[in-house]
Design a protein around this motif. Structure first.
Motif, PDB file in Angstrom:
ATOM      1  N   ARG A  99      -8.896  -5.584  36.852  1.00 48.97           N
ATOM      2  CA  ARG A  99      -9.308  -4.591  35.862  1.00 48.97           C
ATOM      3  C   ARG A  99      -8.283  -3.466  35.715  1.00 48.97           C
ATOM      4  O   ARG A  99      -8.318  -2.702  34.754  1.00 48.97           O
ATOM      5  N   MET A 100      -7.379  -3.334  36.669  1.00 47.73           N
ATOM      6  CA  MET A 100      -6.350  -2.287  36.589  1.00 47.73           C
ATOM      7  C   MET A 100      -4.996  -2.831  36.159  1.00 47.73           C
ATOM      8  O   MET A 100      -4.014  -2.093  36.097  1.00 47.73           O
ATOM      9  N   ALA A 101      -4.943  -4.117  35.858  1.00 44.46           N
ATOM     10  CA  ALA A 101      -3.660  -4.762  35.568  1.00 44.46           C
ATOM     11  C   ALA A 101      -2.935  -4.126  34.385  1.00 44.46           C
ATOM     12  O   ALA A 101      -1.710  -4.007  34.385  1.00 44.46           O
ATOM     13  N   GLY A 102      -3.681  -3.713  33.350  1.00 48.33           N
ATOM     14  CA  GLY A 102      -3.031  -3.148  32.182  1.00 48.33           C
ATOM     15  C   GLY A 102      -2.664  -1.685  32.330  1.00 48.33           C
ATOM     16  O   GLY A 102      -1.543  -1.267  32.006  1.00 48.33           O
ATOM     17  N   SER A 103      -3.596  -0.888  32.843  1.00 42.17           N
ATOM     18  CA  SER A 103      -3.393   0.564  32.895  1.00 42.17           C
ATOM     19  C   SER A 103      -2.697   1.037  34.164  1.00 42.17           C
ATOM     20  O   SER A 103      -2.065   2.089  34.177  1.00 42.17           O
ATOM     21  N   GLY A 104      -2.850   0.274  35.248  1.00 43.32           N
ATOM     22  CA  GLY A 104      -2.271   0.695  36.524  1.00 43.32           C
ATOM     23  C   GLY A 104      -3.057   1.784  37.221  1.00 43.32           C
ATOM     24  O   GLY A 104      -2.563   2.399  38.170  1.00 43.32           O
ATOM     25  N   GLU A 105      -4.289   2.042  36.764  1.00 42.95           N
ATOM     26  CA  GLU A 105      -5.096   3.092  37.375  1.00 42.95           C
ATOM     27  C   GLU A 105      -6.578   2.734  37.259  1.00 42.95           C
ATOM     28  O   GLU A 105      -6.958   1.895  36.430  1.00 42.95           O
ATOM     29  N   PRO A 106      -7.436   3.354  38.069  1.00 43.55           N
ATOM     30  CA  PRO A 106      -8.879   3.064  37.982  1.00 43.55           C
ATOM     31  C   PRO A 106      -9.500   3.682  36.736  1.00 43.55           C
ATOM     32  O   PRO A 106      -8.910   4.550  36.089  1.00 43.55           O
ATOM     33  N   HIS A 107     -10.701   3.230  36.428  1.00 42.72           N
ATOM     34  CA  HIS A 107     -11.416   3.778  35.272  1.00 42.72           C
ATOM     35  C   HIS A 107     -11.629   5.278  35.485  1.00 42.72           C
ATOM     36  O   HIS A 107     -11.985   5.724  36.583  1.00 42.72           O
ATOM     37  N   GLY A 140      -3.485  17.698  46.970  1.00 49.49           N
ATOM     38  CA  GLY A 140      -3.469  18.809  47.917  1.00 49.49           C
ATOM     39  C   GLY A 140      -4.534  19.848  47.666  1.00 49.49           C
ATOM     40  O   GLY A 140      -4.631  20.830  48.415  1.00 49.49           O
ATOM     41  N   GLU A 141      -5.347  19.645  46.609  1.00 52.45           N
ATOM     42  CA  GLU A 141      -6.403  20.599  46.277  1.00 52.45           C
ATOM     43  C   GLU A 141      -7.782  20.143  46.746  1.00 52.45           C
ATOM     44  O   GLU A 141      -8.798  20.712  46.344  1.00 52.45           O
ATOM     45  N   LEU A 142      -7.813  19.109  47.585  1.00 52.79           N
ATOM     46  CA  LEU A 142      -9.097  18.618  48.112  1.00 52.79           C
ATOM     47  C   LEU A 142      -9.394  19.391  49.393  1.00 52.79           C
ATOM     48  O   LEU A 142      -8.835  19.094  50.448  1.00 52.79           O
ATOM     49  N   PRO A 143     -10.250  20.392  49.344  1.00 52.76           N
ATOM     50  CA  PRO A 143     -10.371  21.361  50.438  1.00 52.76           C
ATOM     51  C   PRO A 143     -10.912  20.808  51.748  1.00 52.76           C
ATOM     52  O   PRO A 143     -10.589  21.321  52.813  1.00 52.76           O
ATOM     53  N   GLY A 144     -11.716  19.738  51.678  1.00 52.20           N
ATOM     54  CA  GLY A 144     -12.327  19.230  52.909  1.00 52.20           C
ATOM     55  C   GLY A 144     -11.763  17.919  53.391  1.00 52.20           C
ATOM     56  O   GLY A 144     -12.311  17.298  54.319  1.00 52.20           O
ATOM     57  N   LEU A 145     -10.637  17.474  52.811  1.00 47.23           N
ATOM     58  CA  LEU A 145     -10.099  16.155  53.166  1.00 47.23           C
ATOM     59  C   LEU A 145      -9.606  16.138  54.612  1.00 47.23           C
ATOM     60  O   LEU A 145      -8.771  16.951  55.004  1.00 47.23           O
ATOM     61  N   ARG A 146     -10.136  15.189  55.383  1.00 47.89           N
ATOM     62  CA  ARG A 146      -9.769  15.067  56.792  1.00 47.89           C
ATOM     63  C   ARG A 146      -8.921  13.841  57.073  1.00 47.89           C
ATOM     64  O   ARG A 146      -8.071  13.859  57.959  1.00 47.89           O
ATOM     65  N   VAL A 147      -9.187  12.755  56.344  1.00 46.84           N
ATOM     66  CA  VAL A 147      -8.472  11.494  56.568  1.00 46.84           C
ATOM     67  C   VAL A 147      -7.803  11.080  55.274  1.00 46.84           C
ATOM     68  O   VAL A 147      -8.462  10.951  54.239  1.00 46.84           O
ATOM     69  N   LEU A 148      -6.488  10.850  55.325  1.00 44.54           N
ATOM     70  CA  LEU A 148      -5.725  10.389  54.168  1.00 44.54           C
ATOM     71  C   LEU A 148      -4.897   9.185  54.584  1.00 44.54           C
ATOM     72  O   LEU A 148      -4.047   9.281  55.469  1.00 44.54           O
ATOM     73  N   LEU A 180     -14.319   7.290  37.524  1.00 47.56           N
ATOM     74  CA  LEU A 180     -14.246   7.524  38.970  1.00 47.56           C
ATOM     75  C   LEU A 180     -14.239   9.016  39.286  1.00 47.56           C
ATOM     76  O   LEU A 180     -14.852   9.460  40.264  1.00 47.56           O
ATOM     77  N   TYR A 181     -13.563   9.798  38.455  1.00 43.67           N
ATOM     78  CA  TYR A 181     -13.363  11.218  38.761  1.00 43.67           C
ATOM     79  C   TYR A 181     -14.605  12.072  38.493  1.00 43.67           C
ATOM     80  O   TYR A 181     -14.601  13.281  38.772  1.00 43.67           O
ATOM     81  N   LEU A 187      -8.170  13.913  40.056  1.00 48.52           N
ATOM     82  CA  LEU A 187      -8.573  13.629  41.434  1.00 48.52           C
ATOM     83  C   LEU A 187      -9.117  14.890  42.106  1.00 48.52           C
ATOM     84  O   LEU A 187      -9.981  14.809  42.985  1.00 48.52           O
ATOM     85  N   ARG A 188      -8.641  16.038  41.674  1.00 52.15           N
ATOM     86  CA  ARG A 188      -9.087  17.314  42.254  1.00 52.15           C
ATOM     87  C   ARG A 188     -10.589  17.538  42.086  1.00 52.15           C
ATOM     88  O   ARG A 188     -11.187  18.307  42.839  1.00 52.15           O
ATOM     89  N   SER A 189     -11.201  16.858  41.126  1.00 54.98           N
ATOM     90  CA  SER A 189     -12.632  17.043  40.886  1.00 54.98           C
ATOM     91  C   SER A 189     -13.488  16.441  41.998  1.00 54.98           C
ATOM     92  O   SER A 189     -14.664  16.790  42.123  1.00 54.98           O
TER      93      SER A 189
END
Length: 557
Positions: free
Chosen positions: A32-40, A91-99, A43-44, A67-69
């Protein structure tokens, strides 16, 4: 663009159910991402998510700034895709612990990454990075970083900052790193340091000031100090750190000789310079004694595995072998082995998504074996620590336990157990390994059977590695498992731990052949895997397997 078409059903369900966890992976999502190279883009809008995984999608090349949303995200796993860049809004995801951005095509990272103040785990392995972004010292909660298999020529000074007082693991193997800074001693919590297969010529003596350091790996570096190079290829971390602590070759030799003289009877202390030199050479030979793995060929193997055609669309790849000579009885030998298996599952096997390891007591299974795929209602197994049940009931029970555990502990990210269950979503049949008595001894990637569980008294092990990815993946994982077993067996042999008593599993024994080992040598017995007509599919280990360039490992064929 294709990504702006109909909302994906997974995203719609997640929105309707206000899900906190979402996993998108595999060929169906990738297509489903073959054409756009990104998710729908829908998602955001899933702002309730605190765990998001998109993996095994080579068509995924980029993400949007929106993605910041996803401000509640605590774990973001984007591994084994085709990402060429990530937005600065990450870098604007304030609670991100695992990347986890491992196994992509990233050449650089945004500077905004340093704004992740809550980040504890960062995995950037298997990319094309030539440098890391500045300001990592601002990620003061960082405890583990994996940057292996990139093209880094140096570690940024930020990574040695005293502000990273929780950093305990640095994995930076297989890069082009030429120097390790003496500032490494600024990391008081450092326990694991892997800089194997780089271009280091020296190891700073200050490394010995890392008081909690327990595991180091500098193999594959051409060091100027050839004595040190031999030591890092053949000795335990304690010996290497002691060598660095006393200031290098000359001082270490002097101190070793003084200790040797102190412990030698008076009548032998006057042996002179030549005798001392000979003793030092003998000590070096003993210290660098190689691990030995002996390959035993197919004519000696008591086990054959037949593969059912039904596994083709489920989990088609399997390799097996038998290992003899593994001493699991003394001290914590069994615990170390199980911990090593878990680490391989977490790291190399990518949380069991690419491959799964299973180990069995050979004496408790009956050959020949069949690798089959059965409907969930027809597959019955005695899971580890449980009573016999159907696979469908086991998965339902495990799902309930995982959900309950998450609620009780108020965990926001998906648990490892929960994650394994999702690997079987949508499958009409489940893979299983069955012995000649019809007992299911393995249900990958979920569990082994209690019937063939290894114990301290286990003398011969049957090993299996299964994968939905490729046969080579199975072989690579098996290679690493056997090499690790050889290292552990030598450690057990060298340290002469006290024999362990019964641990509630009838492990105590008076059989001296179980309780002791005259050699750390392992023997690996080939196992044939054939199709339903008896045609050979694979034999492991073949001549092209176990060809490790590990300098302290001697393979005898």
């Amino acid at each position: 663009m294709a990504a702006d078409g109909a909302v994906w059903p997974e995203l719609q369900r997640a929105e309707e159910e206000r899900r906190r966890e979402l996993v998108l992976q595999g060929p169906g999502v990738d297509e489903r991402m073959a054409g756009s190279g990104e998710p729908h883009p829908a998602l955001y809008s899933l702002t309730a998510l605190n765990y998001l995984e998109i993996s095994q999608c080579p068509s995924l090349r980029s993400l949007r700034p929106e993605l910041r949303s996803l401000a509640r995200l605590q774990s973001l796993v984007l591994c084994r895709n085709g990402l060429r860049s990530v937005p600065g809004s990450l870098g604007e995801l304030p609670g991100l612990r695992v990347l986890d951005l491992s196994a992509n095509a990233l050449r650089e990272l945004p500077a905004e990454l340093s704004g992740l103040a809550e980040l504890t785990t960062l995995n950037l392995s298997c990319n094309q990075l030539t440098q890391l972004p500045g300001g990592l010292s601002r990620c003061s909660r960082l405890s583990s970083i994996n940057i292996s298999k990139n093209s880094l020529e140096e570690l940024p000074e930020d990574l040695y900052s005293p502000s990273l007082e929780l950093l305990n693991t640095i994995i930076a193997s297989e890069n082009q790193i030429q120097q390790l800074s003496s500032s490494i001693h600024n990391l008081p919590a450092l326990k694991v340091l892997d800089l194997s297969n780089n271009k280091l010529q020296e190891i700073p003596y200050e490394l010995a000031d890392c008081s909690k350091l327990k595991e180091i790996n500098f193999k594959g570096n051409k060091l100027k100090d050839k004595r040190l190079e031999k030591m890092v290829n053949g000795c335990q971390a304690k010996s290497v750190l002691e060598y660095l602590r006393v200031g290098g070759r000359g001082k270490w030799k002097q101190e070793s000789a003084e200790k040797s003289d102190t412990n030698r009877p008076a009548s032998k202390k006057k042996s002179g310079k030549k005798g001392r030199k000979e003793r030092e050479e003998e000590e070096e030979v003993d210290e660098l004694k190689q691990m030995v793995v002996r390959i035993l060929h197919i004519s000696d193997s008591p086990v054959t595995v037949t593969v059912s055609p039904l596994v083709k669309d489920v989990r088609p790849f399997i390799v097996c072998c038998i290992v003899k000579g593994m001493n699991l009885h003394p001290g914590n030998a069994l615990k170390r082995f199980l911990a090593a298996q878990t680490k391989l599952h977490d790291d190399v096997c990518a949380k069991r998504t690419t491959a799964t390891i299973a180990t069995h007591d050979l004496s408790l299974l009956k050959a020949p074996l069949q690798y089959d795929a059965r409907p969930p209602d027809a597959l019955r197994i005695v899971p580890l620590g449980r009573k016999e049940m159907k696979a469908v009931d086991l998965l339902r029970m495990l799902q309930q336990e995982a959900d309950e555990q998450r609620k009780q502990k108020k965990r926001q990210n998906v648990s490892g157990l929960h994650k394994y269950l999702q690997l079987l979503d949508g499958k009409d049949r489940y893979p299983c390994l069955v012995d000649a008595d019809g007992h299911v001894i393995s249900f990958p990637p979920i569990t082994n059977s209690e019937r063939t569980k290894i114990r301290k008294t286990t003398r011969e092990l049957f090993l299996e590695v299964t994968s939905s990815t490729s046969l080579q993946t199975c072989k690579d994982v098996m290679d690493m498992l056997i090499i690790k077993m050889a290292e552990l067996n030598k450690f057990t042999f060298d340290h002469k731990e006290e024999e362990a008593g019964s641990d509630g599993e009838n492990d105590a024994t008076s059989d001296p052949s179980v309780n002791s080992s005259a050699s750390p040598e392992l023997s690996v017995l080939q196992v044939r895997v054939v199709d339903a007509e008896g045609n050979l599919k694979v034999v492991y280990p073949s001549k092209t397997d176990l060809t490790s360039d590990t300098s302290h490992l001697n393979i005898i064929r």
